[in-house]
Motif scaffolding. Sequence first.
Motif, short mmCIF file in Angstrom:
data_model
loop_
_atom_site.label_atom_id
_atom_site.label_comp_id
_atom_site.label_asym_id
_atom_site.label_seq_id
_atom_site.Cartn_x
_atom_site.Cartn_y
_atom_site.Cartn_z
N UNK A 4 0.89 -1.55 0.04
CA UNK A 4 -0.16 0.03 0.18
C UNK A 4 1.13 1.29 -0.16
N UNK A 5 1.95 1.22 0.68
CA UNK A 5 3.42 2.35 0.81
C UNK A 5 3.96 2.37 -0.21
N UNK A 6 3.83 1.50 -1.39
CA UNK A 6 4.89 1.41 -2.27
C UNK A 6 3.75 2.00 -3.40
N UNK A 7 2.31 2.05 -3.55
CA UNK A 7 1.79 2.23 -4.06
C UNK A 7 1.54 3.41 -3.93
N UNK A 8 0.93 3.84 -2.95
CA UNK A 8 0.88 5.70 -2.39
C UNK A 8 1.83 6.54 -3.36
N UNK A 9 3.31 6.58 -3.57
CA UNK A 9 4.03 7.24 -3.67
C UNK A 9 5.17 6.64 -4.42
N UNK A 10 4.55 5.56 -5.67
CA UNK A 10 4.89 4.99 -6.69
C UNK A 10 6.57 4.97 -6.87
N UNK A 11 6.93 3.95 -5.27
CA UNK A 11 8.19 4.02 -5.52
C UNK A 11 8.46 2.97 -4.13
N UNK A 12 9.24 2.12 -4.61
CA UNK A 12 9.13 0.61 -4.09
C UNK A 12 9.88 1.00 -2.44
N UNK A 13 9.77 -0.01 -1.82
CA UNK A 13 10.47 0.21 -0.80
C UNK A 13 12.07 0.42 -0.40
N UNK A 14 12.92 -0.35 -1.27
CA UNK A 14 14.83 0.13 -0.98
C UNK A 14 14.31 1.50 -1.74
N UNK A 15 13.74 2.04 -2.70
CA UNK A 15 14.05 3.31 -3.48
C UNK A 15 12.92 4.48 -2.08
N UNK A 16 11.69 4.30 -1.23
CA UNK A 16 11.89 4.96 -0.40
C UNK A 16 13.10 5.39 0.78
N UNK A 17 13.70 4.12 1.08
CA UNK A 17 14.69 4.50 1.62
C UNK A 17 15.99 5.05 1.27
N UNK A 18 16.23 4.84 -0.06
CA UNK A 18 16.91 5.92 -0.42
C UNK A 18 17.13 6.72 -1.19
N UNK A 19 15.89 7.01 -1.35
CA UNK A 19 15.59 8.60 -1.61
C UNK A 19 15.42 9.85 -0.57
N UNK A 20 14.53 9.19 0.51
CA UNK A 20 13.64 9.99 1.96
C UNK A 20 14.22 9.81 2.85
N UNK A 21 14.71 8.23 3.15
CA UNK A 21 15.26 7.65 4.61
C UNK A 21 14.11 6.76 5.15
N UNK A 22 15.11 6.50 6.41
CA UNK A 22 13.57 5.52 6.97
C UNK A 22 13.03 6.80 7.71
N UNK A 23 13.45 7.91 8.13
CA UNK A 23 12.26 8.39 9.12
C UNK A 23 11.36 8.73 8.13
N UNK A 27 7.12 7.22 9.37
CA UNK A 27 6.42 8.39 8.87
C UNK A 27 4.56 8.28 8.04
N UNK A 28 4.97 7.72 6.63
CA UNK A 28 4.02 7.19 5.33
C UNK A 28 3.45 5.65 6.00
N UNK A 29 4.37 5.06 6.65
CA UNK A 29 3.79 3.55 7.14
C UNK A 29 2.84 3.88 8.62
N UNK A 30 2.90 4.95 9.64
CA UNK A 30 1.98 5.07 10.45
C UNK A 30 1.12 5.14 9.71
N UNK A 31 0.98 6.47 8.88
CA UNK A 31 -0.42 6.86 7.64
C UNK A 31 -1.03 6.10 7.76
#
Length: 172
Positions: free
Chosen positions: A35-54, A58-62
Amino acid sequence: MKKIVLLGYMGCGKSTIAQNLSKITNIPFLDLDKCIEERVNLSINEIFEKHGEVYFRKLEHEMFVELLQSSENTIIGLGGGTPCYANNHELLKGDDVVSVYLKASIDTLYNRLVHNKSKRPLIANMNEEEMKEFIAKHLFDRSFYYNQAKHKVSVDDKSVEETVQDILDILA
Ligand SMILES: Nc1ncnc2c1ncn2[C@@H]1O[C@H](COP(=O)(O)OP(=O)(O)OP(=O)(O)O)[C@@H](O)[C@H]1O
Ligand SMILES: O=C(O)C1=C[C@@H](O)[C@@H](O)[C@H](O)C1
Ligand SMILES: [Mg+2]
């Protein structure tokens, strides 16, 4: 509406078990990571790489809050770290929530993850020795949060069908 929430360490089988449980019960399955990947159109790996774990946490909680608020009965497979951040463990105790910790030993997790780490950014760059040590420490740190689930099912040495049956027994 009832939410069946499966949680536990990476590789414990949340996605696999949830898919099978969904087929048997006809309750739709939503995978929080997907659901997170679809929401931001990025893979989990890409989210970590581009935006960081924090940012990811935040996205995960929301997204978790959003899924719990939907008016449908659903099976929700959490990410491995979901209960351990942003007080998400408190959400496991809600009235309409059937939370189930899929408890796996360090050896089970290691054996399942060792050839299957590339899509899991926390372990993707570790060698085998580092991974075993990491899983042991990480599981110890996270156990407090996982144990906030209302139910616990041991998955060691069980087939997918056996674990699904254990959850059906909880739901009965
Ligand atoms: N008895 C079993 N129950 C569940 N999964 C099993 C079992 N035996 C082998 N597996 C395998 O273990 C892996 C478990 O991965 P799965 O993706 O379901 O875990 P996950 O908890 O969703 O992990 P993540 O938190 O990284 O998303 C899969 O490759 C699955 O095929
Ligand atoms: O254990 C974790 O912290 C994670 C598990 C995965 O499901 C993903 O949510 C992400 O790779 C982080
Ligand atoms: Mg998964």
